[in-house]
Scaffold this active site. Sequence first.
Site, PDB file in Angstrom:
ATOM      1  N   ASP A  83      22.067  49.589  81.042  1.00 41.31           N
ATOM      2  CA  ASP A  83      20.926  49.594  80.128  1.00 41.31           C
ATOM      3  C   ASP A  83      21.303  50.384  78.864  1.00 41.31           C
ATOM      4  O   ASP A  83      21.783  51.518  78.964  1.00 41.31           O
ATOM      5  CB  ASP A  83      19.752  50.266  80.868  1.00 41.31           C
ATOM      6  CG  ASP A  83      18.412  50.044  80.203  1.00 41.31           C
ATOM      7  OD1 ASP A  83      18.293  49.100  79.389  1.00 41.31           O
ATOM      8  OD2 ASP A  83      17.469  50.809  80.521  1.00 41.31           O
ATOM      9  N   SER A 229       6.782  48.694  81.445  1.00 43.55           N
ATOM     10  CA  SER A 229       5.981  49.238  82.542  1.00 43.55           C
ATOM     11  C   SER A 229       4.514  49.019  82.211  1.00 43.55           C
ATOM     12  O   SER A 229       4.122  48.998  81.034  1.00 43.55           O
ATOM     13  CB  SER A 229       6.254  50.739  82.717  1.00 43.55           C
ATOM     14  OG  SER A 229       7.417  50.931  83.498  1.00 43.55           O
TER      15      SER A 229
HETATM   16 ZN   LIG Z   1      15.140  49.634  76.778  1.00 44.13          ZN
END
Ligand SMILES: [Zn+2]
Length: 340
Positions: A83, A229
Amino acid sequence: MPLVALRAMLDHAAENDYGIAALNVNNMEQIQAIMIAAQETDSPVIIQASRGARQYSNDAYLRHLMMAAVELNPTLPVVMHLDHGNVPETCFSAIEQNFTSVMMDGSLEADGKTPSSYEYNMKVTKQVVDAAHAKGVSVEGEIGALGGIEDGHGAGLSEEEAKEHLTDPEQAEQFVKDTGLDALAVAIGTSHGAYKFAKKPTGDVLRMELIEEIHRRLPDTHIVMHGSSSVPQELQDIINAYGGNLKQTYGVPVEEIQRGIKHGVRKINVDTDSRLAMTGAIRKIFAESPEQFDPRKYLGPARDAMVEVCKARMIAFGQAGNAGKIPTKTCAEMVDFYKS
Ligand SMILES: [Zn+2]
């Protein structure tokens, strides 16, 4: 089966109109939680680690934990993804550590903070694509720079800067042509962390229509939503009920993600929800059983709480039930795919 390439997994998701949660980890319980959730829902798995997670857990621990996850779950295809690689070298070191997919985030300069020029982004992303594809490893890039429109969280951009750095669909089209990447992260108003929106987001702060326009121009490119999220109210409430102190905040509603999935979103990054679930469970145990001092007695429930969040996302995004249907490809098997 060994770790598999992201590209083949996302191709299957595209052909069958679903999305896949990409879940961040930095320890054993989080990896276990994801694998349990995937096992219970028959889901393909994308596990990702950031630079910070690699530093915290150490590459060797991560690598072996991922090998354990694969060994214990032979029926599930699992991708190990980097990531936000900040420079090509970070991506190359991840590939050496068995990551089967890397993100080169050239939308920011090497400091991970300053928005970069198109030329810089294109150059570093292309460099990673060329090297990674030669080994069959998948590549995600980013165009536009992430940051909440409302409050400029994320890359630390101000509200005005974040607005300026939303993804321009025309530039996105050029970027994919120039780099040949596999998956494209876009800036549409989401940001990293728990504090995304001050109220339930409306279309002026969460710009889902940009995704529709990008998908119209790039129907064969897999779109990635970062900072996705949902920051559920009940998880915030559990934390605050047991001595926590979170400011009221709003995440990306699952319905908006599902709308994105109808328009080319295939990878959805979720980290905060797992953190909230674990923290709430630990706070509850500490508050209710202050005599406890065995880490298993609070890390176990924390893991259970993360399993529930992961399962809910896997079902909502449509990946549940697809583990056995994906034509899995290792990176070695993908080398020829990129040559042709
Ligand atoms: Zn990110």
